[in-house]
Write a protein that holds these residues in place. Structure first.
Motif, short mmCIF file in Angstrom:
data_model
loop_
_atom_site.label_atom_id
_atom_site.label_comp_id
_atom_site.label_asym_id
_atom_site.label_seq_id
_atom_site.Cartn_x
_atom_site.Cartn_y
_atom_site.Cartn_z
N LEU A 239 0.82 -1.21 0.00
CA LEU A 239 0.00 0.00 0.00
C LEU A 239 0.85 1.26 0.00
O LEU A 239 0.57 2.22 -0.72
N VAL A 240 1.90 1.27 0.82
CA VAL A 240 2.67 2.51 1.01
C VAL A 240 3.76 2.65 -0.05
O VAL A 240 4.03 3.75 -0.53
N VAL A 241 4.41 1.54 -0.42
CA VAL A 241 5.59 1.66 -1.28
C VAL A 241 5.36 1.08 -2.68
O VAL A 241 5.54 1.77 -3.68
N LEU A 242 4.95 -0.19 -2.75
CA LEU A 242 4.97 -0.88 -4.04
C LEU A 242 3.91 -0.37 -5.00
O LEU A 242 4.19 -0.11 -6.17
N LEU A 243 2.66 -0.20 -4.52
CA LEU A 243 1.61 0.26 -5.42
C LEU A 243 1.90 1.67 -5.96
O LEU A 243 1.78 1.89 -7.16
N PRO A 244 2.29 2.63 -5.11
CA PRO A 244 2.63 3.95 -5.67
C PRO A 244 3.76 3.90 -6.70
O PRO A 244 3.67 4.53 -7.76
N ILE A 245 4.82 3.11 -6.42
CA ILE A 245 5.89 3.00 -7.41
C ILE A 245 5.36 2.33 -8.67
O ILE A 245 5.67 2.73 -9.80
N ALA B 17 2.35 2.61 -9.75
CA ALA B 17 1.56 3.62 -10.47
C ALA B 17 2.45 4.46 -11.36
O ALA B 17 2.09 4.80 -12.49
N LEU B 18 3.66 4.79 -10.85
CA LEU B 18 4.60 5.57 -11.66
C LEU B 18 5.04 4.77 -12.88
O LEU B 18 5.06 5.28 -14.00
N LYS C 104 2.25 4.49 -15.38
CA LYS C 104 2.11 5.75 -16.12
C LYS C 104 3.17 5.82 -17.21
O LYS C 104 2.88 6.20 -18.35
N TYR D 238 1.39 15.72 -15.92
CA TYR D 238 1.71 14.47 -15.23
C TYR D 238 2.59 13.54 -16.07
O TYR D 238 3.45 12.86 -15.54
N ALA E 51 6.18 14.81 -15.85
CA ALA E 51 6.69 14.56 -14.50
C ALA E 51 7.03 13.09 -14.32
O ALA E 51 8.09 12.74 -13.78
N ALA E 52 6.13 12.21 -14.81
CA ALA E 52 6.37 10.77 -14.68
C ALA E 52 7.61 10.36 -15.46
O ALA E 52 8.40 9.53 -14.99
N GLY F 87 10.55 11.40 -13.56
CA GLY F 87 10.56 10.57 -12.35
C GLY F 87 11.10 9.18 -12.63
O GLY F 87 11.90 8.64 -11.85
#
Lengths: 268, 287
Positions: A17-23, A25-26, A29, A233, A236-237, A240
């Motif tokens: 939830l905190v680390v893997l899913l947000p990364i 998402a990047l 994208k 976005y 930025a992605a 990133g």
């Protein structure tokens, strides 16, 4: 042993939830944007300039921290002098001090009307709002890494090794260079890589002192923030992902250094 | 007697006094310029118009709401990360499974990701343009530019602190004590509370201390997700930036001084822990 389900559940859920899913998402994208799209965004003069600036100054800062950090670690472990404990504790301040605070404090010191900035201006040297200022901020945030990785290794060096070297006729300088330094190298390189990785991604302490002039003093993380503020976005992605790849590459190098030194010395 | 001898003859494993004092001089000068000078600068700038002005600027409504927000964020994200750290350390040290090294690498990942990229990831995941974020906003639970997003960003950058401190300590302590307690009939929960927790409490406190310092001071990741709404999503570091950019130097540095005090207290407690409980900490103890 009980608690397998519970501890595994909490660990994997929170990690996802905190680390893997947000990364993820990047990366997603980036995947929808496509490699050609990413390349088109990154392959602009302003982006290259920012990436090159971030990487080059981070490298310089990490080299400075490597040399100063090893010296500092040696002084803290081997010498006894008044104020040693305070000095030892002060090494960690860059870890504890919020980066925004460090940023405005360094700017206040090195701006042309600041205490150190005025001195430098006296000899015609501008520090804040130039690349020197960025270098300084990066040295500050990376300061503790090398010292903290090297210190425990120095503590574990057996005095007998140095005595053997001395009885075989080596001068002290010779012993330091050819006996001690090779023992410290793996840990020092690990600290160097950590300091480098930290500096490349650093934002808070740099933007205040940098001046943020495109092509000259604009760092890569700032470009991401600028794109986000314009709701760009995709761009930025793309930047990133480029930075994420650099981080992964450096993480790989750190691990390789550790594997290599474990094979050579037995521990890091 | 022996004093007189050591004065004359230097040990073969020591540097000359000259070399020693030059090295100490460089170290002290370096730390003075790089660490102590910025530290003094914060307080000097905050107090340029006297203690009264500095305190008055902290009583300002925006400053008050920033302080409150930062405390709320730390109060949510630090316990969550502590719980994660304990669970992860238990899972990794009490069981054998494949891919353990990979899992540890994943837990350490946030340390090598730029805070700005961390914030970007959360915006892409939960922003209004994303699938999840769009649905959440439509249901009245915005994440980005609101408290949950700031908490998530803070948790991301502080994620490894507690786990990384506990894992080496728990590896070193092994499983024998827990196994003994279980054999004697204690429940798993009781074993954890009465055997494991006392063994790891100082390491836990150490990790929580560092996690908290970073959580309250995080800037890059929060700057991306907060939206910087005054009085609502502006944390202390974000408010410092806003005040500084508005040339309200005393106000900016007063808030900065408050965070600096927090950093100093953190360092003090950390040093005290290292002095008193060195044998139970990972940072100061090698297996």
């Amino acid at each position: 042993m009980p608690g397998l389900g519970l501890s595994m559940g909490i660990t994997l859920t929170m990690l996802s939830l905190v680390v893997l899913l947000p990364i993820g998402a990047l990366l997603l994208k980036g995947a929808t944007y496509g490699l050609p799209g990413i390349w088109e965004t990154v392959n602009r003069e302003r982006v290259w300039a920012a990436l090159f600036l971030s990487f080059r100054l981070s490298l310089f800062a990490a080299v400075f921290n490597l040399v100063f950090g090893v010296l500092l670690a040696w002084v803290l472990v081997r010498y006894r002098f008044p104020g040693r404990r305070i000095l030892d504790a002060a090494v960690d301040l860059p870890f504890a001090l919020p980066t925004a605070v460090a940023g405005i404090a360094l700017t206040a010191l090195y701006a042309p009307n600041g205490a150190f900035g005025a001195l430098a201006a006296g000899v015609g040297w501008k520090i804040a709002y130039t690349q020197y200022g960025i270098f300084l901020a990066l040295v500050f945030v990376g300061l503790p890494f090398v010292t903290r990785t090297v210190q425990p290794v120095i503590e574990e060096i057996e005095r007998e090794v140095e005595e053997a070297s001395a009885t075989l006729g080596a001068t002290r300088l010779h012993t330091l260079r050819h006996v001690i330094l090779p023992m410290l190298m793996p840990a020092a390189l690990t600290g160097f890589a950590l300091s480098l990785a930290r500096a490349v991604g650093e934002y808070g302490s740099v933007i205040f002192i940098a001046g943020n002039i495109p092509l000259v003093t604009e760092i890569a993380p700032l470009l991401i923030v600028i794109q986000l503020e314009e709701f760009n976005y995709d761009a930025a992605a793309a930047i990133g992902i480029a930075m994420l790849l650099i981080s992964f590459a450096m993480l790989l190098v750190i691990n390789l250094i550790q594997v290599w030194s474990r094979r050579r010395i037995g521990y890091v | 007697m022996s004093d007189a001898v050591t004065l004359k003859f230097r040990s073969a494993t020591e540097e000359t006094p000259l070399a020693r004092w030059v090295a100490i001089g460089i170290a002290v000068a370096g730390i003075a310029v790089l660490v102590f000078a910025p530290l003094l600068a914060v307080f000097a700038e905050a107090l340029t118009r006297g203690v009264g002005a500095a305190i008055a600027s902290l009583a300002n409504r925006d400053a008050q709401s920033a302080i409150k927000l930062t405390l709320i964020i730390a109060a949510i994200s630090v316990p969550l990360n502590a719980a994660f750290g304990i669970a992860a350390a238990w899972f990794i040290t009490k069981f054998d499974f494949r891919g353990k090294a990979f899992l540890i690498t994943l837990i350490d990942l946030p340390f090598s990701v730029s805070p700005v990229v961390a914030g970007l990831c959360i915006v892409l995941m939960f922003g209004t343009n994303s699938l999840v974020g769009g649905w959440l906003v439509a249901s009245g639970y915005p994440i980005v530019f609101a408290l949950p997003g700031i908490v998530l960003a803070t948790m991301f950058v502080t994620f490894p602190f507690v786990a990384r401190e506990l894992i080496p300590v728990m590896i070193e302590q092994g499983r024998a004590e827990e196994e003994a307690a279980l054999t004697l009939g204690a429940s798993g929960w009781r074993t954890f509370r009465t055997v494991t927790l006392p063994n790891i409490r100082w390491a836990l406190l150490y990790g929580v201390l560092l996690c908290n310092a970073r959580a309250m001071g995080e800037f890059g990741a929060v700057a991306v997700v907060s939206g910087k709404i005054r009085g609502q999503t502006a944390t202390m570091p974000i408010t410092i930036e806003m005040l500084y950019n508005e040339y309200l130097s005393v106000a900016a540095f007063s808030l900065a001084a408050l965070l600096t005090l927090l950093a100093l207290v953190t360092l003090l407690l950390k040093t005290a822990l290292e002095l008193r409980h060195a044998d139970q900490l990972a940072a100061t103890h090698r297996a």
